[in-house]
Design a protein around this motif. Structure first.
Motif, PDB file in Angstrom:
ATOM      1  N   LEU A  45     -18.179 -43.954  93.034  1.00  0.00           N
ATOM      2  CA  LEU A  45     -17.249 -45.201  93.110  1.00  0.00           C
ATOM      3  C   LEU A  45     -18.102 -46.615  93.397  1.00  0.00           C
ATOM      4  O   LEU A  45     -17.969 -47.634  93.066  1.00  0.00           O
ATOM      5  CB  LEU A  45     -15.710 -45.026  94.083  1.00  0.00           C
ATOM      6  CG  LEU A  45     -15.164 -43.670  93.617  1.00  0.00           C
ATOM      7  CD1 LEU A  45     -14.161 -43.584  94.341  1.00  0.00           C
ATOM      8  CD2 LEU A  45     -14.748 -44.001  91.972  1.00  0.00           C
ATOM      9  N   HIS A  46     -19.010 -46.315  94.441  1.00  0.00           N
ATOM     10  CA  HIS A  46     -19.618 -47.654  94.954  1.00  0.00           C
ATOM     11  C   HIS A  46     -20.606 -47.933  93.738  1.00  0.00           C
ATOM     12  O   HIS A  46     -20.502 -48.964  93.632  1.00  0.00           O
ATOM     13  CB  HIS A  46     -20.625 -47.124  96.233  1.00  0.00           C
ATOM     14  CG  HIS A  46     -21.402 -48.293  96.769  1.00  0.00           C
ATOM     15  ND1 HIS A  46     -22.751 -48.253  96.649  1.00  0.00           N
ATOM     16  CD2 HIS A  46     -20.878 -49.096  97.268  1.00  0.00           C
ATOM     17  CE1 HIS A  46     -23.040 -49.210  97.342  1.00  0.00           C
ATOM     18  NE2 HIS A  46     -22.255 -49.834  97.868  1.00  0.00           N
ATOM     19  N   GLU A  47     -21.526 -47.085  93.198  1.00  0.00           N
ATOM     20  CA  GLU A  47     -22.134 -47.582  92.200  1.00  0.00           C
ATOM     21  C   GLU A  47     -21.147 -48.055  90.918  1.00  0.00           C
ATOM     22  O   GLU A  47     -21.687 -49.283  90.547  1.00  0.00           O
ATOM     23  CB  GLU A  47     -22.983 -46.246  91.637  1.00  0.00           C
ATOM     24  CG  GLU A  47     -23.657 -46.679  90.344  1.00  0.00           C
ATOM     25  CD  GLU A  47     -24.645 -47.824  90.727  1.00  0.00           C
ATOM     26  OE1 GLU A  47     -25.034 -48.517  89.654  1.00  0.00           O
ATOM     27  OE2 GLU A  47     -25.195 -47.852  91.527  1.00  0.00           O
ATOM     28  N   ALA A  48     -20.000 -47.676  90.566  1.00  0.00           N
ATOM     29  CA  ALA A  48     -19.183 -48.187  89.606  1.00  0.00           C
ATOM     30  C   ALA A  48     -18.780 -49.549  90.070  1.00  0.00           C
ATOM     31  O   ALA A  48     -18.740 -50.414  89.101  1.00  0.00           O
ATOM     32  CB  ALA A  48     -18.125 -47.266  89.381  1.00  0.00           C
ATOM     33  N   ILE A  49     -18.411 -49.811  91.166  1.00  0.00           N
ATOM     34  CA  ILE A  49     -17.986 -51.220  91.724  1.00  0.00           C
ATOM     35  C   ILE A  49     -19.154 -52.062  91.552  1.00  0.00           C
ATOM     36  O   ILE A  49     -18.852 -53.321  90.967  1.00  0.00           O
ATOM     37  CB  ILE A  49     -17.342 -51.188  92.890  1.00  0.00           C
ATOM     38  CG1 ILE A  49     -16.115 -50.335  93.024  1.00  0.00           C
ATOM     39  CG2 ILE A  49     -17.014 -52.541  93.526  1.00  0.00           C
ATOM     40  CD1 ILE A  49     -15.436 -50.011  94.321  1.00  0.00           C
ATOM     41  N   GLY A  84     -10.542 -56.650  90.709  1.00  0.00           N
ATOM     42  CA  GLY A  84      -9.363 -56.494  90.477  1.00  0.00           C
ATOM     43  C   GLY A  84      -8.767 -55.146  89.909  1.00  0.00           C
ATOM     44  O   GLY A  84      -7.510 -54.935  89.901  1.00  0.00           O
ATOM     45  N   SER A  85      -9.662 -54.336  89.631  1.00  0.00           N
ATOM     46  CA  SER A  85      -9.142 -53.062  89.021  1.00  0.00           C
ATOM     47  C   SER A  85      -8.398 -52.039  90.085  1.00  0.00           C
ATOM     48  O   SER A  85      -8.946 -52.033  91.201  1.00  0.00           O
ATOM     49  CB  SER A  85     -10.432 -52.404  88.436  1.00  0.00           C
ATOM     50  OG  SER A  85     -11.091 -52.923  87.454  1.00  0.00           O
ATOM     51  N   GLY A 141      -0.879 -49.291  96.784  1.00  0.00           N
ATOM     52  CA  GLY A 141      -2.269 -48.878  96.243  1.00  0.00           C
ATOM     53  C   GLY A 141      -3.527 -49.530  96.758  1.00  0.00           C
ATOM     54  O   GLY A 141      -3.611 -50.165  97.714  1.00  0.00           O
ATOM     55  N   ALA A 142      -4.467 -49.268  95.768  1.00  0.00           N
ATOM     56  CA  ALA A 142      -5.701 -49.866  96.161  1.00  0.00           C
ATOM     57  C   ALA A 142      -6.612 -50.474  94.980  1.00  0.00           C
ATOM     58  O   ALA A 142      -6.246 -50.042  93.856  1.00  0.00           O
ATOM     59  CB  ALA A 142      -6.609 -48.856  96.487  1.00  0.00           C
ATOM     60  N   TRP A 143      -7.238 -51.504  95.349  1.00  0.00           N
ATOM     61  CA  TRP A 143      -7.807 -52.242  94.386  1.00  0.00           C
ATOM     62  C   TRP A 143      -9.280 -52.859  94.774  1.00  0.00           C
ATOM     63  O   TRP A 143      -9.576 -52.886  95.724  1.00  0.00           O
ATOM     64  CB  TRP A 143      -7.078 -53.582  93.918  1.00  0.00           C
ATOM     65  CG  TRP A 143      -5.698 -53.384  93.446  1.00  0.00           C
ATOM     66  CD1 TRP A 143      -5.381 -53.623  92.127  1.00  0.00           C
ATOM     67  CD2 TRP A 143      -4.425 -53.391  94.209  1.00  0.00           C
ATOM     68  NE1 TRP A 143      -3.864 -53.522  92.151  1.00  0.00           N
ATOM     69  CE2 TRP A 143      -3.462 -53.127  93.474  1.00  0.00           C
ATOM     70  CE3 TRP A 143      -4.345 -53.077  95.485  1.00  0.00           C
ATOM     71  CZ2 TRP A 143      -2.253 -52.981  93.863  1.00  0.00           C
ATOM     72  CZ3 TRP A 143      -3.047 -52.917  96.147  1.00  0.00           C
ATOM     73  CH2 TRP A 143      -1.988 -52.872  95.108  1.00  0.00           C
ATOM     74  N   VAL A 144     -10.033 -53.170  93.743  1.00  0.00           N
ATOM     75  CA  VAL A 144     -11.460 -53.339  93.884  1.00  0.00           C
ATOM     76  C   VAL A 144     -11.132 -54.986  93.985  1.00  0.00           C
ATOM     77  O   VAL A 144     -10.430 -55.752  93.717  1.00  0.00           O
ATOM     78  CB  VAL A 144     -12.343 -53.308  92.702  1.00  0.00           C
ATOM     79  CG1 VAL A 144     -13.447 -53.885  92.690  1.00  0.00           C
ATOM     80  CG2 VAL A 144     -12.512 -51.757  92.155  1.00  0.00           C
ATOM     81  N   ARG A 145     -11.694 -55.284  95.312  1.00  0.00           N
ATOM     82  CA  ARG A 145     -11.833 -56.748  95.574  1.00  0.00           C
ATOM     83  C   ARG A 145     -12.070 -57.600  94.642  1.00  0.00           C
ATOM     84  O   ARG A 145     -12.912 -57.605  93.833  1.00  0.00           O
ATOM     85  CB  ARG A 145     -12.499 -57.092  97.253  1.00  0.00           C
ATOM     86  CG  ARG A 145     -11.815 -56.276  98.216  1.00  0.00           C
ATOM     87  CD  ARG A 145     -12.242 -57.205  99.484  1.00  0.00           C
ATOM     88  NE  ARG A 145     -11.720 -56.742 100.756  1.00  0.00           N
ATOM     89  CZ  ARG A 145     -10.678 -57.214 101.236  1.00  0.00           C
ATOM     90  NH1 ARG A 145      -9.914 -58.332 100.503  1.00  0.00           N
ATOM     91  NH2 ARG A 145     -10.056 -56.585 102.186  1.00  0.00           N
TER      92      ARG A 145
END
Length: 227
Positions: A22-26, A34-35, A73-77
């Motif tokens: 997930l870290h690499e994908a971000i 915003g995802s 929920g959770a989002w990418v900043r």
């Protein structure tokens, strides 16, 4: 979205594997700013249960890459101009402190580590391997900062660095910009090898200022296009 490929053997737990992917994908932008991070979708794509994915999201939140709102929920900043400025200001504060302490203590072994990482960075960049280039870039800077001899300083820098890497990919990636960054990296290392704390701080300050300028310039252009 990250793929469901098996976790590399270097990951001790499923949570470690989920965090790494997930870290690499971000950082790579595969999970865009915003995802929404939906546990069920991520668990399915990673081929694991929701428990390690939930732990991975918690870890990424601690690095400042993810925002979690209870019961929502959770989002990418998001990437914003204000946050870009703030991130680079904190880089200046922490990294200048680190290099001013590191340069007078710099050893031949520190030089070897930093040079090897810089060589890997150049090679990976030329091959277009952005994942390897990003890791080598981190290894180069932290090989220098580790010479400061402060684990707490490195721990304080970690979340700021991780956030700055997201913005680095938002900056200019032309051959000219890459050549400029390489010259800056060489100047930083040369000053450390000379154990000149003042010159090392000056070279690093130029590097961070230029990095911020490249990021802001590209983000501003994108905002103008969207307006």
């Amino acid at each position: 979205m990250p793929t469901g490929r098996p976790a590399p053997p270097t990951h001790r737990t499923l949570a470690d594997a989920a965090t790494a992917q997930l870290h690499e994908a971000i950082l790579a932008g595969d999970l865009a700013a915003g995802s929404a991070l939906r546990l069920t979708d991520l668990a399915e794509s990673l081929g694991m249960s929701m428990m390690p994915v939930r732990e991975a999201i918690r870890r990424l939140e601690s690095l400042g890459l993810v925002e979690v709102v209870p019961h929502k929920g959770a989002w990418v900043r998001e990437l914003t101009l204000d946050d870009a400025h703030d991130t680079h200001e904190m880089r200046l504060l922490l990294e200048i402190t680190a290099i001013e302490r590191a340069a007078p203590r710099f050893t031949d072994r520190d030089t070897e580590k930093a040079k090897a990482a810089l060589d890997r960075h150049v090679s990976a960049s030329q091959l277009g391997d952005q994942t390897a280039a990003r890791q080598a870039h981190t290894d180069y800077h932290f090989a220098i900062y580790a010479a400061a001899g402060s684990r707490w300083l490195l721990r304080a820098l970690e979340p700021v660095w991780q956030n700055s890497e997201r913005y680095r990919f938002a900056g200019t990636r032309s051959p000219e910009a890459a050549a400029e960054r390489h010259r800056e990296h060489q100047a930083i290392l040369a000053a450390c090898m000379a154990r000149d704390a003042g010159a090392a701080a000056d070279a690093l300050r130029v590097h961070i200022h230029n990095s911020r300028s490249r990021v802001i310039q590209k983000m501003t252009r994108l905002d103008d296009k969207d307006a």
